[in-house]
Design a protein around this motif. Structure first.
Motif, PDB file in Angstrom:
ATOM      1  N   ILE A 189      24.685  15.079 -11.475  1.00 19.88           N
ATOM      2  CA  ILE A 189      23.204  15.279 -10.481  1.00 19.88           C
ATOM      3  C   ILE A 189      22.436  16.212 -11.183  1.00 19.88           C
ATOM      4  CG2 ILE A 189      22.882  16.262  -8.293  1.00 19.88           C
ATOM      5  CD1 ILE A 189      25.622  15.576  -7.386  1.00 19.88           C
ATOM      6  N   GLY A 190      21.202  15.657 -11.421  1.00 20.93           N
ATOM      7  CA  GLY A 190      20.065  16.248 -11.979  1.00 20.93           C
ATOM      8  C   GLY A 190      19.821  15.861 -13.536  1.00 20.93           C
ATOM      9  N   LEU A 191      18.673  15.055 -13.733  1.00 13.24           N
ATOM     10  CA  LEU A 191      18.286  14.441 -14.887  1.00 13.24           C
ATOM     11  C   LEU A 191      17.223  15.107 -15.526  1.00 13.24           C
ATOM     12  CD1 LEU A 191      19.176  10.797 -13.910  1.00 13.24           C
ATOM     13  CD2 LEU A 191      20.399  12.301 -15.310  1.00 13.24           C
ATOM     14  N   ILE A 246      20.170  15.573 -18.929  1.00 12.12           N
ATOM     15  CA  ILE A 246      20.067  14.592 -20.201  1.00 12.12           C
ATOM     16  C   ILE A 246      20.903  14.772 -21.355  1.00 12.12           C
ATOM     17  CG2 ILE A 246      18.662  13.189 -21.877  1.00 12.12           C
ATOM     18  CD1 ILE A 246      16.295  13.333 -19.791  1.00 12.12           C
ATOM     19  N   CYS A 247      21.098  16.216 -21.748  1.00  9.43           N
ATOM     20  CA  CYS A 247      21.773  16.474 -22.788  1.00  9.43           C
ATOM     21  C   CYS A 247      23.427  16.480 -22.459  1.00  9.43           C
ATOM     22  CB  CYS A 247      21.494  18.127 -23.253  1.00  9.43           C
ATOM     23  SG  CYS A 247      20.146  18.212 -24.017  1.00  9.43           S
ATOM     24  N   THR A 248      23.506  16.627 -21.009  1.00 11.33           N
ATOM     25  CA  THR A 248      24.951  16.481 -20.614  1.00 11.33           C
ATOM     26  C   THR A 248      25.262  15.014 -20.629  1.00 11.33           C
ATOM     27  OG1 THR A 248      24.376  18.307 -19.029  1.00 11.33           O
ATOM     28  CG2 THR A 248      26.256  16.848 -18.494  1.00 11.33           C
ATOM     29  N   ALA A 249      24.480  14.001 -20.362  1.00  7.70           N
ATOM     30  CA  ALA A 249      24.745  12.741 -20.580  1.00  7.70           C
ATOM     31  C   ALA A 249      24.960  12.220 -22.022  1.00  7.70           C
ATOM     32  CB  ALA A 249      23.586  11.994 -19.774  1.00  7.70           C
ATOM     33  N   VAL A 250      24.159  12.801 -22.738  1.00  8.73           N
ATOM     34  CA  VAL A 250      24.217  12.751 -24.401  1.00  8.73           C
ATOM     35  C   VAL A 250      25.593  13.083 -24.693  1.00  8.73           C
ATOM     36  CG1 VAL A 250      23.429  13.177 -26.487  1.00  8.73           C
ATOM     37  CG2 VAL A 250      21.694  12.301 -24.631  1.00  8.73           C
ATOM     38  N   HIS A 310      34.402   3.790 -19.234  1.00  7.70           N
ATOM     39  CA  HIS A 310      33.683   4.658 -18.259  1.00  7.70           C
ATOM     40  C   HIS A 310      32.635   4.120 -17.387  1.00  7.70           C
ATOM     41  CE1 HIS A 310      31.701   5.039 -22.174  1.00  7.70           C
ATOM     42  NE2 HIS A 310      30.673   4.807 -21.472  1.00  7.70           N
ATOM     43  N   ARG A 311      32.194   4.927 -16.526  1.00  3.23           N
ATOM     44  CA  ARG A 311      31.125   4.347 -15.717  1.00  3.23           C
ATOM     45  C   ARG A 311      30.250   5.568 -15.230  1.00  3.23           C
ATOM     46  NH1 ARG A 311      34.556   0.554 -11.563  1.00  3.23           N
ATOM     47  NH2 ARG A 311      35.393   2.551 -11.696  1.00  3.23           N
ATOM     48  N   ILE A 312      29.096   5.700 -15.515  1.00  6.51           N
ATOM     49  CA  ILE A 312      28.539   7.056 -15.417  1.00  6.51           C
ATOM     50  C   ILE A 312      27.176   6.644 -14.456  1.00  6.51           C
ATOM     51  CG2 ILE A 312      27.280   9.337 -16.293  1.00  6.51           C
ATOM     52  CD1 ILE A 312      29.048   8.670 -18.627  1.00  6.51           C
ATOM     53  N   VAL A 313      27.012   7.686 -13.246  1.00  9.82           N
ATOM     54  CA  VAL A 313      25.792   7.576 -12.625  1.00  9.82           C
ATOM     55  C   VAL A 313      25.001   8.847 -12.932  1.00  9.82           C
ATOM     56  CG1 VAL A 313      25.052   7.443 -10.161  1.00  9.82           C
ATOM     57  CG2 VAL A 313      26.812   6.112 -10.978  1.00  9.82           C
ATOM     58  N   GLY A 314      23.742   8.627 -13.186  1.00  7.66           N
ATOM     59  CA  GLY A 314      22.983   9.931 -13.448  1.00  7.66           C
ATOM     60  C   GLY A 314      22.068   9.901 -12.294  1.00  7.66           C
ATOM     61  N   VAL A 315      21.933  11.190 -11.698  1.00  3.51           N
ATOM     62  CA  VAL A 315      21.085  11.112 -10.092  1.00  3.51           C
ATOM     63  C   VAL A 315      19.893  12.162 -10.379  1.00  3.51           C
ATOM     64  CG1 VAL A 315      21.573  11.507  -7.829  1.00  3.51           C
ATOM     65  CG2 VAL A 315      23.414  10.984  -9.048  1.00  3.51           C
TER      66      VAL A 315
END
Lengths: 426, 426
Positions: free
Chosen positions: A231-233, A238-242, A255-260
Motif C-alpha cells: 500500500i503506497g507506490l 516502489i523500492c519495496t516492490a523491487v 507469487h502475486r503482488i498488488v501495488g496500491v
C-alpha cells in the motif's frame, strides 16, 4: 571554512508549506565524533512532507532533508589511528573521502547498534528535523560520523559484485528509500506466519522440526503461492516492490503482488519499473498496480475471499492501516514502514484477536541495511530504475537547483512529480 | 441415548454472573461430520470469565466450557473406511475411543487448516459460546470431529517419548491452556527481531547470510541474555512460562524472565511451579514473579533502562498492553494471546513507529500445537505441575462436581482459586 562563512540551505518555516532558500553559517565541528560533509546531492523524501505540511508539531526553523551524498571536508579529534577500538571509520575515514549517510545518525556502540537496530540508537537523531540540521544545504555536520557514514571511496568495504561505477544519483538511494524498501520486504518474508507459504510446511512444523501433525489436508500449490499487497507506490513503495520481487526471484517462489495507490501517476511509474526489472520472474509471478477498490476486488478473486498473506504499508496514515487490515488474511502479517503520527490506531483489540494479526511497525535501520541495499543497487544498475534520471522507469524524476526548492516541495506534495534531487552547487 | 434423554449441564444466564446447573437434552448427531462425546472431565478457563462477566455482548443462554476430555459415544455417517481421503480420524475414530478436544472446532480441510492455522478455520467455532454448546455437561456434540478431536486411544499417534499413562486431569491441559502457552512462547522466540539475541548475530545478518556489516561494535554476553516479561500469571501465563523455560533450556540459552501479576496468590503459584521445574536451567537463568511496579524496577535495573527483548501478554486487557509497551525495548516484540474486546488499542501510530514495535495477536491454533504441547506434558509429568491435583505446584487446584459450579465461577473470577476441573458424573 572558518567561522562565519556562509552557505546556501533549504529552510523550513512554521507553521507549514513555507520553504525558503537562505544564506546560513557553514557548520563547524562541535564534538570530537563529528564530520563536516560537503553535499554533492541531496534528495527530497516523502517523510519530509510530514514537517512540510505542519503535521509534526514542529515550531523551529531548520534546514530540511535527510538524504545526502558528499565529501568529507573536516573531521573531529576522535578520528585517526588512536581510534582502533571504535567503529571502523573512526580510524579509516579521511578528508576527501566520498560518503553517503543514512537518514538518522547512529553511534555504532550502544546496545541497539550492536544488535543492528541502528534506527533506534541511543543517540538516534533524524537529519532535517528540529534536533539536527538537514542535508539540503551545501555543507552538513554529521554527528557520530564514524559509525553513521558509509565510505564510498573504499571499494573493499562494498559488498561483492557491486559495480564501483554507480552514479551519485543511484548511490543517494542508499540514504533512505532503498534500505527502507529492503527492510519492509525482509520483515515481511521473514515473519514466522509467512513461513508456511514459503516452506510448504504447516505451522508449527515450519518453525519447529518435531511438531508434525498429520491431521490436516496437505498444502496445495495454490496455497504456497505468496500473495502480498503493497500500500503506497511512492518511491519507498516502489523500492519495496523491487526488493520483494528480487528476494522472491532469488527463491524462485511463485507469487502475486498488488501495488496500491490512489494516484494513477504513481501506479504508472510502478508498472514501468516492473516492466524494466521483471526478467527472472516471468511465469513465477503476477503484478498489478491499482486503486484500493480494485485491490479489494482482485485480491478477493485471487484468494477466494480469504485475504492476502501479507500487507506492506508504506503510507503512514490510518486509512492505509485500515485498508491493510481489510486486505490481510487471518494469521496474516502487516509490515508498516510508514511514518505514523498522533492519531490512535484505528483498531480494537477484538479485531486484532479475531484475525490473529501480526504487526511490525517502525523506522528502517538504514545503516544496518546498507549491504543488502547495495546488492540490489548493483543488480538493477542497467535497468534504469536506480540509474538514468528522468527515464520512464527511473525512480528519480529530475535533478534541480535550490532555486526550484519551494516549487519542488509543492509539486512533490501534490504527487505531480516523483523523486527530486537537489544539486546545491548548480 | 435416544431423543429426549436428559443430562446435567452448567448453563450461563444473561446478563452476567448467573451460572445454573440444569437438565437439558442430551445432544444428537446433526451433521455427518459430528461426534457425540461423553465428557469425563471439563475445566473452567479464564476465557470463560469474559462471558461470565457479561463482557461479550452475549444474550443467549448456553452451556459453558471449552475444555473437555471424554469418550466417543456416537459418530455421524461421514466416519468409516470410505473417508480415507479426509483427515485421519474420519476413517479411524471409533465409538469407545478416548478423546481430547481443542477449544475451537476446525475442519482440517480449508486453507487455514492446511496452513496449521486451525484457530481461524473457515468453520471455527468456540465451544461454550452462543454459537456452540460447551463441554461443562455430561455429553457434548463435536462438529467436524474427524479433524478437531485428538484420539488418545491411539498411542502410535502420540509424539515420541510421551508416557501413555498420563492422568486425565493432565491430558485436559491440552484443550487450551498448555497449547496456548506453547504458542505464546513459540511466537516470541521465533520472531525475527528476537533472533539477534538468540543467534548472537546482528540484524539483518541474523536473517540474511550475505548482509554482514562490520561497522558496529560486537554483541556482548550481556546483550544475548534474553530478557522476557510475561504479563498475567493465571494458568495460561504459567503454561507460557513453563513452555518458554523448556524451549530456553533445550537451547541452553541464558535468560532473565519476569512474571507479572497483580495477585500475590498467582505469583506464589508461579514461584512453586518454577521451583518444581527449574532443573536444567540452574545458572542459565533468573526468574522473578512480581507486581507491575516491581517489574518496571527490576527490568530497568537488568537492562539499564533499555527495556526487555520481548513481552508476552496473557491478560486480555488494555492495561496489560500498555504495560507491555512500557516494558519492551525499541525493536522489541509483544506477543499477545489475551482475549481482547471492544476497546480501541491504547496506542498511537507514533508510539508504534517510535519504538519499532512488533505485535503478534490472537487465538492459539490449539489443534496444530498438540504435538509440541504433548511433548511438554510428558516431560513435566513427574514434576507435579500438570500432575497431582491440589499440590503446591500443580496447575489444577481441585476437581469438583457441578453442585459447586456457581461457587467455582465466583471464586475463580475473584482470583481466590486457580484452575478448577468439573467431574460431571460425581
Amino acid at each position: 571554512m572558518g567561522t562565519g562563512q556562509l552557505q546556501k540551505a533549504v529552510r523550513w518555516y512554521p507553521p507549514s508549506y513555507d520553504i525558503r532558500v537562505e544564506d546560513v553559517p557553514v557548520p563547524l565541528i562541535q564534538d570530537p565524533d563529528d564530520a563536516i560533509v560537503k553535499v554533492k546531492l541531496a534528495a527530497l523524501c516523502g517523510a519530509d512532507l510530514h514537517i512540510y505540511r505542519g503535521h509534526g508539531g514542529v515550531e523551529k526553523i531548520h534546514t530540511c532533508g535527510h538524504e545526502f551524498i558528499g565529501e568529507v571536508v573536516a573531521l573531529g579529534s576522535a578520528y585517526g589511528t588512536h581510534a582502533k577500538d571504535r567503529p571502523l571509520l573512526y580510524s579509516t575515514l579521511k578528508v576527501g573521502d566520498k560518503v553517503v549517510s543514512p537518514f538518522t545518525i547512529n553511534c555504532g556502540e550502544c546496545q541497539a547498534c550492536r544488535f543492528g537496530f541502528t534506527a533506534r540508537c541511543a543517540h538516534s537523531t533524524l537529519f532535517g528535523s528540529p534536533a539536527l540540521e538537514g542535508g539540503q544545504a551545501q555543507y552538513i555536520r554529521v554527528p557520530k560520523a564514524g559509525a553513521t557514514l558509509f565510505n564510498l571511496s573504499d571499494p573493499k568495504t562494498w559488498p561483492n559484485g557491486t559495480p564501483t561505477s554507480l552514479a551519485d544519483s543511484s548511490l543517494l538511494m542508499l540514504a533512505d528509500i532503498l534500505p527502507t524498501g529492503v527492510f519492509a520486504a525482509l520483515q515481511c518474508l521473514s515473519h514466522p506466519k509467512v513461513q508456511p507459504v514459503l516452506t510448504g510446511k504447516p505451522w508449527p512444523l515450519s518453525l519447529h522440526p518435531n511438531s508434525a501433525t498429520t491431521d490436516s489436508a496437505p498444502l496445495t500449490q495454490e496455497d504456497v503461492r505468496l500473495t502480498v499487497a503493497i500500500i503506497g507506490l511512492g518511491p519507498v513503495g516502489i523500492c519495496t516492490a523491487v526488493s520483494l520481487l528480487d528476494m522472491l526471484a532469488a527463491r524462485r517462489h511463485p507469487h502475486r503482488i498488488v501495488g496500491v495507490d490512489l494516484l494513477e501517476s504513481r501506479r504508472e511509474k510502478m508498472r514501468a519499473v516492473y516492466a524494466a526489472i521483471d526478467q527472472e520472474g516471468r511465469g513465477l509471478g503476477e503484478f498489478i498496480a491499482c486503486s484500493p477498490e480494485e485491490a479489494k476486488t482482485t485480491l478477493g478473486k485471487w484468494t477466494q475471499g480469504v485475504g492476502c498473506d501479507a500487507v506492506i504499508e508504506v503510507v503512514g496514515h490510518n486509512s492505509a492501516l485500515t485498508l491493510a487490515y481489510e486486505l490481510v488474511k487471518a494469521f496474516g502479517v502487516i509490515t508498516s514502514v510508514g511514518v505514523h503520527g498522533e492519531p490512535q490506531l484505528p483498531f480494537t483489540g477484538r479485531q486484532m484477536y479475531n484475525k490473529n494479526v501480526s504487526f511490525d511497525f517502525g523506522r528502517c535501520p538504514a545503516r544496518a541495511m546498507f549491504p543488502m541495499a547495495f546488492e540490489i543497487l548493483g543488480k538493477f544498475k542497467r535497468q534504469d530504475v536506480f540509474g538514468q534520471v528522468g527515464e520512464r522507469a527511473s525512480l528519480v524524476d529530475r535533478i534541480t537547483d535550490f532555486g526550484q526548492a519551494s516549487e519542488s516541495y509543492r509539486a512533490f506534495d501534490k504527487g505531480e512529480v516523483g523523486k527530486i534531487i537537489f544539486d546545491p552547487w548548480k
